[in-house]
Scaffold this motif. Sequence first.
Motif, mmCIF file in Angstrom:
data_model
loop_
_atom_site.group_PDB
_atom_site.id
_atom_site.type_symbol
_atom_site.label_atom_id
_atom_site.label_comp_id
_atom_site.label_asym_id
_atom_site.label_seq_id
_atom_site.Cartn_x
_atom_site.Cartn_y
_atom_site.Cartn_z
ATOM 1 N N PRO A 37 0.803 -1.224 0.000
ATOM 2 C CA PRO A 37 0.000 0.000 0.000
ATOM 3 C C PRO A 37 0.834 1.272 0.000
ATOM 4 C CG PRO A 37 0.096 -0.877 2.211
ATOM 5 C CD PRO A 37 0.878 -1.837 1.335
ATOM 6 N N LEU A 38 1.893 1.305 -0.803
ATOM 7 C CA LEU A 38 2.705 2.515 -0.884
ATOM 8 C C LEU A 38 1.934 3.663 -1.519
ATOM 9 C CD1 LEU A 38 6.156 1.047 -1.993
ATOM 10 C CD2 LEU A 38 5.519 1.909 0.257
ATOM 11 N N VAL A 39 0.797 3.337 -2.126
ATOM 12 C CA VAL A 39 -0.005 4.372 -2.769
ATOM 13 C C VAL A 39 -0.565 5.361 -1.765
ATOM 14 C CG1 VAL A 39 -0.642 2.968 -4.736
ATOM 15 C CG2 VAL A 39 -2.014 2.864 -2.673
ATOM 16 N N GLY A 40 -0.568 4.999 -0.486
ATOM 17 C CA GLY A 40 -1.070 5.928 0.523
ATOM 18 C C GLY A 40 -2.482 5.650 0.959
ATOM 19 N N GLY A 41 -3.233 4.845 0.203
ATOM 20 C CA GLY A 41 -4.595 4.523 0.574
ATOM 21 C C GLY A 41 -4.651 3.264 1.419
ATOM 22 N N ASP A 83 -12.903 5.014 0.616
ATOM 23 C CA ASP A 83 -13.501 6.255 0.168
ATOM 24 C C ASP A 83 -12.910 6.642 -1.177
ATOM 25 O OD1 ASP A 83 -10.968 7.219 0.766
ATOM 26 O OD2 ASP A 83 -11.580 8.338 2.540
ATOM 27 N N ILE A 84 -13.274 7.804 -1.679
ATOM 28 C CA ILE A 84 -12.848 8.203 -3.020
ATOM 29 C C ILE A 84 -11.332 8.346 -3.099
ATOM 30 C CG2 ILE A 84 -13.130 10.689 -2.590
ATOM 31 C CD1 ILE A 84 -13.846 8.759 -5.893
ATOM 32 N N ARG A 85 -10.707 8.738 -2.013
ATOM 33 C CA ARG A 85 -9.244 8.844 -2.009
ATOM 34 C C ARG A 85 -8.614 7.474 -2.215
ATOM 35 N NH1 ARG A 85 -5.429 8.204 2.054
ATOM 36 N NH2 ARG A 85 -3.415 9.194 1.547
ATOM 37 N N ASP A 86 -9.106 6.474 -1.503
ATOM 38 C CA ASP A 86 -8.591 5.118 -1.678
ATOM 39 C C ASP A 86 -8.753 4.661 -3.127
ATOM 40 O OD1 ASP A 86 -7.941 4.727 1.080
ATOM 41 O OD2 ASP A 86 -10.044 4.342 1.504
ATOM 42 N N MET A 87 -9.920 4.928 -3.699
ATOM 43 C CA MET A 87 -10.171 4.480 -5.065
ATOM 44 C C MET A 87 -9.225 5.136 -6.058
ATOM 45 S SD MET A 87 -13.333 5.049 -7.671
ATOM 46 C CE MET A 87 -12.392 6.364 -8.464
ATOM 47 N N ILE A 88 -9.061 6.453 -5.948
ATOM 48 C CA ILE A 88 -8.197 7.180 -6.883
ATOM 49 C C ILE A 88 -6.753 6.724 -6.753
ATOM 50 C CG2 ILE A 88 -7.203 9.449 -7.366
ATOM 51 C CD1 ILE A 88 -9.952 10.640 -6.780
ATOM 52 N N LEU A 89 -6.269 6.592 -5.529
ATOM 53 C CA LEU A 89 -4.885 6.164 -5.333
ATOM 54 C C LEU A 89 -4.683 4.723 -5.793
ATOM 55 C CD1 LEU A 89 -4.128 7.780 -1.854
ATOM 56 C CD2 LEU A 89 -3.346 8.551 -4.091
ATOM 57 N N PHE A 90 -5.695 3.885 -5.582
ATOM 58 C CA PHE A 90 -5.603 2.493 -6.007
ATOM 59 C C PHE A 90 -5.528 2.381 -7.535
ATOM 60 C CE2 PHE A 90 -7.824 -1.333 -7.491
ATOM 61 C CZ PHE A 90 -7.029 -2.321 -6.925
ATOM 62 N N VAL A 91 -6.414 3.066 -8.227
ATOM 63 C CA VAL A 91 -6.446 2.983 -9.692
ATOM 64 C C VAL A 91 -5.184 3.593 -10.304
ATOM 65 C CG1 VAL A 91 -7.645 3.770 -11.773
ATOM 66 C CG2 VAL A 91 -8.963 2.919 -9.823
ATOM 67 N N THR A 92 -4.748 4.726 -9.780
ATOM 68 C CA THR A 92 -3.557 5.367 -10.369
ATOM 69 C C THR A 92 -2.278 4.620 -10.024
ATOM 70 O OG1 THR A 92 -3.432 6.919 -8.496
ATOM 71 C CG2 THR A 92 -4.603 7.655 -10.472
ATOM 72 N N LEU A 354 -1.632 17.340 0.899
ATOM 73 C CA LEU A 354 -2.981 17.115 0.392
ATOM 74 C C LEU A 354 -3.701 16.025 1.175
ATOM 75 C CD1 LEU A 354 -1.942 17.495 -3.300
ATOM 76 C CD2 LEU A 354 -3.849 18.779 -2.287
ATOM 77 N N GLN A 355 -2.964 15.031 1.621
ATOM 78 C CA GLN A 355 -3.563 13.980 2.447
ATOM 79 C C GLN A 355 -4.120 14.584 3.732
ATOM 80 O OE1 GLN A 355 -0.933 10.738 3.433
ATOM 81 N NE2 GLN A 355 -2.385 9.783 4.813
ATOM 82 N N GLU A 356 -3.370 15.480 4.342
ATOM 83 C CA GLU A 356 -3.830 16.111 5.574
ATOM 84 C C GLU A 356 -5.019 17.034 5.299
ATOM 85 O OE1 GLU A 356 -4.211 17.036 9.570
ATOM 86 O OE2 GLU A 356 -3.148 15.404 8.569
ATOM 87 N N TRP A 357 -4.987 17.775 4.192
ATOM 88 C CA TRP A 357 -6.131 18.621 3.825
ATOM 89 C C TRP A 357 -7.382 17.764 3.618
ATOM 90 C CZ3 TRP A 357 -3.525 22.169 -0.413
ATOM 91 C CH2 TRP A 357 -2.663 23.087 0.222
ATOM 92 N N TYR A 358 -7.206 16.626 2.968
ATOM 93 C CA TYR A 358 -8.332 15.712 2.733
ATOM 94 C C TYR A 358 -8.906 15.237 4.062
ATOM 95 C CZ TYR A 358 -10.951 11.720 0.870
ATOM 96 O OH TYR A 358 -11.942 10.827 0.551
ATOM 97 N N ASN A 359 -8.041 14.807 4.962
ATOM 98 C CA ASN A 359 -8.507 14.299 6.261
ATOM 99 C C ASN A 359 -9.264 15.375 7.030
ATOM 100 O OD1 ASN A 359 -7.339 11.800 5.764
ATOM 101 N ND2 ASN A 359 -5.452 12.279 6.865
ATOM 102 N N LEU A 381 -13.555 16.859 -2.256
ATOM 103 C CA LEU A 381 -12.848 15.625 -1.950
ATOM 104 C C LEU A 381 -12.145 15.072 -3.188
ATOM 105 C CD1 LEU A 381 -15.264 13.556 0.349
ATOM 106 C CD2 LEU A 381 -13.301 14.950 1.032
ATOM 107 N N PHE A 382 -12.840 15.073 -4.317
ATOM 108 C CA PHE A 382 -12.248 14.544 -5.549
ATOM 109 C C PHE A 382 -11.049 15.377 -5.971
ATOM 110 C CE2 PHE A 382 -11.775 13.648 -10.040
ATOM 111 C CZ PHE A 382 -11.994 12.280 -10.102
ATOM 112 N N TYR A 383 -11.155 16.690 -5.821
ATOM 113 C CA TYR A 383 -10.039 17.586 -6.145
ATOM 114 C C TYR A 383 -8.824 17.278 -5.286
ATOM 115 C CZ TYR A 383 -7.490 21.842 -4.728
ATOM 116 O OH TYR A 383 -6.530 22.735 -4.317
ATOM 117 N N LEU A 384 -9.011 17.192 -3.969
ATOM 118 C CA LEU A 384 -7.879 16.954 -3.075
ATOM 119 C C LEU A 384 -7.256 15.585 -3.313
ATOM 120 C CD1 LEU A 384 -9.316 18.463 0.234
ATOM 121 C CD2 LEU A 384 -7.596 19.495 -1.265
ATOM 122 N N ALA A 385 -8.087 14.554 -3.465
ATOM 123 C CA ALA A 385 -7.566 13.208 -3.699
ATOM 124 C C ALA A 385 -6.899 13.095 -5.060
ATOM 125 C CB ALA A 385 -8.699 12.183 -3.576
#
Length: 444
Positions: A37-41, A83-92, A354-359, A381-385
């Motif tokens: 999980p180095l992607v951060g999610g 959440d959406i952050r997990d999804m975006i980081l996972f796909v990218t 950005l991770q902290e802003w998202y949280n 949320l989508f913008y920050l993630a």
Amino acid sequence: MWLLDKFLRKAITHGQLIVTDHDGKRYTYGPGGEYDPLVGGRPGPVHIRLTDKRAANHIVRYPQMGAGEAFMWGWLVVEEPHDIRDMILFVTMNAKRLGDTSLKAKGPLRKTVQKLKAAIDGINLRGSARANAEHTYNLTRELYERFLDEDRQYTMAYYREDDPTRTSLEQAQMDKKAHLAAKMFLKRPEDNGGAAMRVLDIGCGWGGFALYLHEMYDCEVLGVALAPDQVKFANERAEAAGVADKVRFQLRDYRDVEGSFDRISSVGLLEHVGTIHYPQFFEHTNRLLTRDGVMISHCCGRAGPPGYTDAWTRKYIFPGGYIPALSELVTESEKHGWQVMDVEAMRFHYSHTLQEWYNRTVMHREEITAMYDEVFYRMWLFYLAGAEQSFRNGGMVNWQVQYVKDRSAIPMTREYIEAESARLRERGKVPRWRFDPALKEAAE
């Protein structure tokens, strides 16, 4: 669904993504099992649900826009515990491992149209520049208070440890200001023949950096910005601090500034200038700076060649915005009498920020939706993630570039930067208990 299915079968090669279509049909992608999980999610299968029959087609047909809008409109829902952050980081993360560019516009015609739209959007004449600034920065003060640090630094924080949880956002932003100030090679009046240095802070935001420079160096600072509420708030801060005679903020386009300055700073500004206006920016700032002056620029940047801003970001977040490649910054500056003396690529600092802003945004969901609505909240949320993934899994960095007109304006080696940064950091230590609820409760 078949086009989205085709893309995901190719793209997801690590971990597992589960998609439930609007009709209840379930699709599974990826080998499953654990992945690094180095992607951060958060690890584990990511499950998304498409609630509208138009969702899959919209995502595939408009790759620069579709997923963001589907999430905003509630057509795409990420099931808990993700959440959406997990999804975006996972796909990218998967796209990065695959070396895939499928998330970008395909075909020469579509790419040409995207670049043309981005170029037109980057024309920031005085009227449109102010409108673009107001679009982003004139949102309610209360919004920014919910996710930024107390100084309202809306740019990359400086994390000096690999583990961002060991440093508060407040401390990382304080360290960022110290790092930038050190590169400006400022002098206090007693070290400058009794004269206070004059500093121009272009794109001054809510005034934090300008006030910091005055506090540390007893210099006079003029901050200029194009968002009325930012300038109003910055002047209120200067008045409250009793330094309004030394630190002034004006609602003014940098192109209208006249006079002479010993130092110039632009933090998070060049992303809004537009490449077509870079010659004007470097020509005008060169005219404003004294012969032995120093200019420091801090901006988001591309680690690779020039590109263009994606359509979703242009439409919803930063109209007129563009993140430059280093070649664009250096080439244009050289044409107007500048010499580049120091360049630093800041790699993962912004992803941590950005991770902290998202949280913090998630933490204040109820207040933000009360200010705006659920669509705005999901858009934010989508913008920050999305921005985080571009710095974590994509090719975005932050460039800090030091410019001079005369190379004798700075010391022989760059050791002065580290020494001054350390001195300023020592002065700017932020007690962690002030921002950690558990520690604060214990201290009280």
